[in-house]
Design a protein around this motif. Structure first.
Motif, mmCIF file in Angstrom:
data_model
loop_
_atom_site.group_PDB
_atom_site.id
_atom_site.type_symbol
_atom_site.label_atom_id
_atom_site.label_comp_id
_atom_site.label_asym_id
_atom_site.label_seq_id
_atom_site.Cartn_x
_atom_site.Cartn_y
_atom_site.Cartn_z
ATOM 1 N N LYS A 245 -23.478 -2.958 -11.444
ATOM 2 C CA LYS A 245 -22.339 -3.768 -11.835
ATOM 3 C C LYS A 245 -22.706 -5.248 -11.740
ATOM 4 C CE LYS A 245 -19.188 -0.357 -9.783
ATOM 5 N NZ LYS A 245 -18.087 -0.153 -8.801
ATOM 6 N N ASN B 25 -28.275 2.772 -9.359
ATOM 7 C CA ASN B 25 -27.742 3.261 -10.635
ATOM 8 C C ASN B 25 -26.360 2.670 -10.886
ATOM 9 O OD1 ASN B 25 -30.032 4.939 -10.926
ATOM 10 N ND2 ASN B 25 -29.039 6.583 -9.779
ATOM 11 N N SER B 26 -25.931 2.762 -12.115
ATOM 12 C CA SER B 26 -24.598 2.272 -12.490
ATOM 13 C C SER B 26 -24.358 0.857 -11.978
ATOM 14 C CB SER B 26 -23.513 3.220 -11.940
ATOM 15 O OG SER B 26 -23.704 4.535 -12.425
ATOM 16 N N GLY C 249 -24.422 -1.141 -15.903
ATOM 17 C CA GLY C 249 -24.514 0.283 -16.170
ATOM 18 C C GLY C 249 -25.917 0.828 -16.101
ATOM 19 N N ARG D 31 -23.777 5.262 -5.881
ATOM 20 C CA ARG D 31 -24.554 4.551 -6.893
ATOM 21 C C ARG D 31 -25.967 4.227 -6.424
ATOM 22 N NH1 ARG D 31 -23.211 -0.337 -8.551
ATOM 23 N NH2 ARG D 31 -22.252 -1.000 -6.574
ATOM 24 N N SER E 33 -30.054 0.921 -14.506
ATOM 25 C CA SER E 33 -30.654 1.301 -13.233
ATOM 26 C C SER E 33 -31.862 0.428 -12.929
ATOM 27 C CB SER E 33 -31.090 2.774 -13.271
ATOM 28 O OG SER E 33 -29.996 3.630 -13.486
#
Length: 124
Positions: free
Chosen positions: A84, A81-82, A13, A64, A15
């Protein structure tokens, strides 16, 4: 020939921003891209940007990851970003000749200069 930096450990989640500094030999290359290789997997295309600003991205990172290119500073950035867990990999920047093809732009065979890679680890 290409210096990638910015990798590290980040929670899911979060960055991270990668940067690639081209060398004198790679200045003016038509396309700059990012590839990644996860443990036990083949290297895969992530995203790329041409000198004119055309961007190609893998479906897995669309929305993302954002690639950017600073022509004046001769750097290429990758804002992630975001993140996983499955984004964990060694990320490589590369430079090549752009022949106007989306299919070729996503192929590592089109890139003739590669950086040493920077490790991105996403933890839960």
């Amino acid at each position: 020939q290409l210096q990638a930096s910015g990798g590290g450990l980040v929670q899911a989640g979060g960055s991270l921003r990668l940067s690639c500094a081209p060398s004198e030999r790679t200045l003016g290359r038509g396309i700059m891209g990012w590839f990644r290789q996860a443990p036990g997997k083949e290297r895969e295309f992530v995203t790329a940007i041409t000198r004119s600003g055309v961007i190609y991205s893998a479906d897995s990172v669309k929305g993302r990851f954002t690639i950017s290119r600073d022509i004046a500073k001769n750097t290429v950035g990758l804002q992630m970003n975001s993140l996983k867990l499955e984004d964990t990999a060694v990320y490589y920047c590369a430079a090549g000749i752009y022949r106007g093809s989306s299919r070729l732009a996503k192929s590592d065979s089109e890139y003739d200069y590669w950086g040493q890679g920077t490790l991105v680890t996403v933890s839960s």
